[in-house]
Design a protein around this motif. Structure first.
Motif, PDB file in Angstrom:
ATOM      1  N   PRO A   1      23.597  70.047  14.868  1.00 24.27           N
ATOM      2  CA  PRO A   1      23.549  69.999  13.399  1.00 24.27           C
ATOM      3  C   PRO A   1      24.582  70.942  12.787  1.00 24.27           C
ATOM      4  CG  PRO A   1      21.653  71.188  14.280  1.00 24.27           C
ATOM      5  CD  PRO A   1      22.409  70.644  15.456  1.00 24.27           C
ATOM      6  N   HIS A   2      25.122  70.504  11.659  1.00 25.35           N
ATOM      7  CA  HIS A   2      26.062  71.355  10.948  1.00 25.35           C
ATOM      8  C   HIS A   2      25.311  72.512  10.322  1.00 25.35           C
ATOM      9  CE1 HIS A   2      29.484  68.719  11.353  1.00 25.35           C
ATOM     10  NE2 HIS A   2      28.727  67.697  10.998  1.00 25.35           N
ATOM     11  N   PRO A   3      25.932  73.691  10.277  1.00 29.40           N
ATOM     12  CA  PRO A   3      25.248  74.797   9.612  1.00 29.40           C
ATOM     13  C   PRO A   3      25.089  74.504   8.123  1.00 29.40           C
ATOM     14  CG  PRO A   3      27.476  75.441  10.247  1.00 29.40           C
ATOM     15  CD  PRO A   3      27.233  74.059  10.798  1.00 29.40           C
ATOM     16  N   ALA A   4      24.032  75.018   7.556  1.00 25.95           N
ATOM     17  CA  ALA A   4      23.783  74.815   6.129  1.00 25.95           C
ATOM     18  C   ALA A   4      24.919  75.421   5.316  1.00 25.95           C
ATOM     19  CB  ALA A   4      22.458  75.455   5.744  1.00 25.95           C
ATOM     20  N   ARG A   5      25.160  74.817   4.153  1.00 30.40           N
ATOM     21  CA  ARG A   5      26.187  75.307   3.234  1.00 30.40           C
ATOM     22  C   ARG A   5      25.480  75.989   2.063  1.00 30.40           C
ATOM     23  NH1 ARG A   5      31.387  74.387   2.195  1.00 30.40           N
ATOM     24  NH2 ARG A   5      31.535  72.604   3.570  1.00 30.40           N
ATOM     25  N   ILE A   6      25.939  77.192   1.755  1.00 26.55           N
ATOM     26  CA  ILE A   6      25.363  77.974   0.661  1.00 26.55           C
ATOM     27  C   ILE A   6      26.457  78.258  -0.362  1.00 26.55           C
ATOM     28  CG2 ILE A   6      24.274  80.160   0.027  1.00 26.55           C
ATOM     29  CD1 ILE A   6      23.075  80.233   2.864  1.00 26.55           C
ATOM     30  N   LEU A   7      26.134  78.032  -1.626  1.00 25.32           N
ATOM     31  CA  LEU A   7      27.042  78.399  -2.710  1.00 25.32           C
ATOM     32  C   LEU A   7      26.509  79.673  -3.357  1.00 25.32           C
ATOM     33  CD1 LEU A   7      29.476  77.846  -4.573  1.00 25.32           C
ATOM     34  CD2 LEU A   7      27.898  76.566  -6.039  1.00 25.32           C
ATOM     35  N   VAL A   8      27.357  80.691  -3.391  1.00 20.40           N
ATOM     36  CA  VAL A   8      27.028  81.955  -4.047  1.00 20.40           C
ATOM     37  C   VAL A   8      27.599  81.904  -5.461  1.00 20.40           C
ATOM     38  CG1 VAL A   8      27.358  84.462  -4.006  1.00 20.40           C
ATOM     39  CG2 VAL A   8      27.061  83.206  -1.852  1.00 20.40           C
ATOM     40  N   VAL A   9      26.732  82.044  -6.463  1.00 20.08           N
ATOM     41  CA  VAL A   9      27.164  82.082  -7.857  1.00 20.08           C
ATOM     42  C   VAL A   9      26.856  83.488  -8.355  1.00 20.08           C
ATOM     43  CG1 VAL A   9      27.014  81.026 -10.139  1.00 20.08           C
ATOM     44  CG2 VAL A   9      26.580  79.636  -8.098  1.00 20.08           C
ATOM     45  N   GLU A  10      27.863  84.358  -8.284  1.00 19.17           N
ATOM     46  CA  GLU A  10      27.695  85.789  -8.563  1.00 19.17           C
ATOM     47  C   GLU A  10      28.984  86.338  -9.141  1.00 19.17           C
ATOM     48  OE1 GLU A  10      26.753  89.193  -9.317  1.00 19.17           O
ATOM     49  OE2 GLU A  10      25.089  88.361  -8.149  1.00 19.17           O
ATOM     50  N   ASP A  11      28.890  87.023 -10.282  1.00 18.47           N
ATOM     51  CA  ASP A  11      30.096  87.545 -10.926  1.00 18.47           C
ATOM     52  C   ASP A  11      30.467  88.955 -10.478  1.00 18.47           C
ATOM     53  OD1 ASP A  11      27.733  88.294 -12.320  1.00 18.47           O
ATOM     54  OD2 ASP A  11      28.926  88.881 -14.050  1.00 18.47           O
ATOM     55  N   GLU A  12      29.580  89.677  -9.818  1.00 21.87           N
ATOM     56  CA  GLU A  12      29.895  91.030  -9.362  1.00 21.87           C
ATOM     57  C   GLU A  12      30.414  90.976  -7.927  1.00 21.87           C
ATOM     58  OE1 GLU A  12      26.968  94.060 -10.200  1.00 21.87           O
ATOM     59  OE2 GLU A  12      26.141  92.812 -11.804  1.00 21.87           O
ATOM     60  N   ASP A  13      31.675  91.381  -7.760  1.00 21.12           N
ATOM     61  CA  ASP A  13      32.339  91.261  -6.459  1.00 21.12           C
ATOM     62  C   ASP A  13      31.600  91.997  -5.343  1.00 21.12           C
ATOM     63  OD1 ASP A  13      34.334  89.618  -7.417  1.00 21.12           O
ATOM     64  OD2 ASP A  13      35.735  91.267  -7.780  1.00 21.12           O
TER      65      ASP A  13
END
Length: 126
Positions: free
Chosen positions: A4-16
């Protein structure tokens, strides 16, 4: 047997600094990830990449995390995407609002990495 492909996560964060810590954790857990730093960038990226999970900051430039969460939940094409909201204002009211808008989880910053890891694993469990 297919791997299985690893899960994809989107990080929505403005602080670096927070985004860097999140990306470090995600990489160590073996997930693929992407990041956007503003609310306005989030929905187009979510629609383009269809991540398994969105780590979504509540307070973002241009469009709030609450608005993004609500948009994800009202778009049938995005129905399978899990949302974990993050905020520094971790009152019970904030938590209830996020969950009422359809978030699958809510975590307060600063968080322990082990707590975040546990939430991510819970949300991505088959």
């Amino acid at each position: 047997m297919t791997i299985p492909h690893p899960a994809r996560i989107l990080v929505v964060e403005d602080e670096d600094n927070i985004a860097t810590a999140l990306e470090y954790l995600i990489t160590r857990e073996g997930y693929r990830h992407d990041r956007v730093a503003s609310g306005a960038e989030a929905l187009p990226r979510i629609r383009d990449t269809r991540p398994n999970l969105v780590l979504l900051d509540v307070m973002l430039p241009e469009v709030s995390g609450y608005e993004i969460c609500e948009s994800i939940r009202t778009d049938p094409a995005l129905s399978g995407i899990k949302v974990l909201m993050m905020t520094a204002r971790g009152s019970a009211v904030e938590r209830r609002k996020g969950l009422a808008l359809g978030a699958d989880g809510f975590i307060t910053k600063p968080f322990e990495l082990k707590d975040l890891r546990a939430e991510v694993r819970r949300l991505l469990a088959p």
